[in-house]
Design a protein around this motif. Structure first.
Motif, short mmCIF file in Angstrom:
data_model
loop_
_atom_site.label_atom_id
_atom_site.label_comp_id
_atom_site.label_asym_id
_atom_site.label_seq_id
_atom_site.Cartn_x
_atom_site.Cartn_y
_atom_site.Cartn_z
N ALA A 30 -7.37 84.51 95.79
CA ALA A 30 -6.29 84.49 96.78
C ALA A 30 -5.99 83.07 97.24
N LEU A 31 -7.03 82.28 97.43
CA LEU A 31 -6.83 80.89 97.87
C LEU A 31 -6.14 80.07 96.79
N GLU A 32 -6.48 80.32 95.54
CA GLU A 32 -5.81 79.62 94.44
C GLU A 32 -4.32 79.94 94.46
N SER A 33 -3.98 81.19 94.74
CA SER A 33 -2.57 81.57 94.83
C SER A 33 -1.88 80.80 95.96
N LEU A 34 -2.54 80.68 97.10
CA LEU A 34 -1.98 79.93 98.22
C LEU A 34 -1.72 78.47 97.84
N VAL A 35 -2.70 77.86 97.20
CA VAL A 35 -2.56 76.46 96.79
C VAL A 35 -1.40 76.30 95.80
N LEU A 36 -1.28 77.21 94.84
CA LEU A 36 -0.20 77.13 93.86
C LEU A 36 1.17 77.33 94.51
N VAL A 37 1.26 78.29 95.43
CA VAL A 37 2.54 78.51 96.13
C VAL A 37 2.91 77.27 96.94
N GLN A 38 1.94 76.68 97.63
CA GLN A 38 2.23 75.48 98.40
C GLN A 38 2.67 74.33 97.50
N ALA A 39 2.09 74.25 96.30
CA ALA A 39 2.52 73.21 95.36
C ALA A 39 3.94 73.46 94.86
N MET A 40 4.30 74.75 94.70
CA MET A 40 5.63 75.08 94.18
C MET A 40 6.71 74.97 95.24
N ILE A 41 6.47 75.50 96.42
CA ILE A 41 7.55 75.54 97.42
C ILE A 41 7.27 74.71 98.65
N GLY A 42 6.13 74.04 98.70
CA GLY A 42 5.78 73.23 99.86
C GLY A 42 4.95 74.04 100.84
N ALA A 43 4.22 73.32 101.67
CA ALA A 43 3.35 73.98 102.64
C ALA A 43 4.18 74.57 103.77
N TYR A 44 3.71 75.68 104.31
CA TYR A 44 4.40 76.35 105.41
C TYR A 44 4.08 75.62 106.71
N ASP A 45 5.09 75.31 107.49
CA ASP A 45 4.95 74.59 108.74
C ASP A 45 5.05 75.59 109.89
N LYS A 46 3.97 75.76 110.66
CA LYS A 46 3.96 76.72 111.76
C LYS A 46 4.96 76.34 112.85
N VAL A 47 5.15 75.05 113.08
CA VAL A 47 6.01 74.59 114.16
C VAL A 47 7.48 74.91 113.87
N SER A 48 7.95 74.56 112.68
CA SER A 48 9.37 74.78 112.35
C SER A 48 9.62 76.14 111.71
N ASP A 49 8.56 76.89 111.42
CA ASP A 49 8.68 78.19 110.77
C ASP A 49 9.46 78.07 109.45
N ALA A 50 9.14 77.04 108.68
CA ALA A 50 9.82 76.80 107.41
C ALA A 50 8.84 76.17 106.44
N PHE A 51 9.24 76.15 105.17
CA PHE A 51 8.42 75.50 104.16
C PHE A 51 8.77 74.02 104.10
N GLY A 52 7.76 73.20 103.85
CA GLY A 52 7.94 71.76 103.84
C GLY A 52 8.76 71.26 102.67
N SER A 53 8.97 69.96 102.67
CA SER A 53 9.80 69.34 101.63
C SER A 53 8.97 68.81 100.48
N THR A 54 7.72 69.22 100.36
CA THR A 54 6.85 68.72 99.30
C THR A 54 6.95 69.56 98.03
N SER A 55 8.01 70.34 97.91
CA SER A 55 8.16 71.27 96.80
C SER A 55 8.46 70.56 95.49
N TRP A 56 7.82 71.00 94.40
CA TRP A 56 8.20 70.48 93.09
C TRP A 56 9.27 71.35 92.45
N ILE A 57 9.51 72.55 92.97
CA ILE A 57 10.54 73.42 92.42
C ILE A 57 11.93 72.80 92.60
N ALA A 58 12.13 72.15 93.75
CA ALA A 58 13.44 71.54 94.02
C ALA A 58 13.78 70.46 92.99
N SER A 59 12.77 69.88 92.37
CA SER A 59 13.03 68.82 91.40
C SER A 59 13.32 69.34 89.99
#
Length: 175
Positions: A30-59
């Motif tokens: 499950a943790l590996e899935s979390l790490v892969l999702v964060q690498a693909m779409i960026g880490a989830y930001d609790k403050v802004s309730d959105a995914f970060g801009s570190t996504s490689w999918i956007a590129s």
């Protein structure tokens, strides 16, 4: 995984210590899935309730070039192999081609590595090692067969859970 306001791995898992248990392997998956999702779409930001801009999918961009090359069938004898880290572990293919025909082909799948018996150095495979010390009940209880007669339940359920936590291929899981 971000150290900023984005959710860190340790904040998602209570009392994360690591280990060799069945639960640790399931948790690691499950943790590996979390790490892969964060690498693909960026880490989830609790403050802004959105995914970060570190996504490689956007590129990623669609390639307009050809996706197939028509190559001549090889003559003579050719050998090749390919290896990749698959979700269950290391996966390798080996092939020998003679005059355009496959004469030898071998696929070494992750379950082969994970369920292997002792190696040349007398070291157990990971699945066998994980089963050492797992409790086994010789008789668990009774159940009713299809014909209505009673049947005896047998132990080994925990050992089965340990084996299944390695996510064996379908053919090995059936065995």
């Amino acid at each position: 995984i971000s150290d900023g306001p984005a959710i860190s791995l340790t904040s998602w898992v209570y009392n994360l210590k690591g280990g060799l248990s069945t639960m640790d392997r399931l948790r690691a998956r499950a943790l590996e899935s979390l790490v892969l999702v964060q690498a693909m779409i960026g880490a989830y930001d609790k403050v802004s309730d959105a995914f970060g801009s570190t996504s490689w999918i956007a590129s990623l961009r669609a390639d307009t070039g050809p996706t197939w090359r028509d190559l001549p069938i090889p003559t003579g004898t050719r050998q090749g192999w390919g290896a990749v880290e698959a979700p269950r572990g290391a996966l390798m293919h080996q092939v020998t081609i003679h005059n355009g025909k496959i004469t030898k082909y071998q696929c070494i799948v992750p379950t082969t590595w994970n369920a292997s018996p002792k190696d040349f150095a007398n070291k157990r495979g990971p699945m066998e090692q994980a089963m050492i010390g797992v409790p086994y009940a010789a008789r668990v209880g009774t159940f009713t067969k299809q014909d209505g007669s009673p049947g005896d339940g047998h132990g080994g359920v925990e050992v089965l859970r340990v084996a299944q936590s390695f996510d064996p291929c379908i053919a090995c899981a059936v065995h």
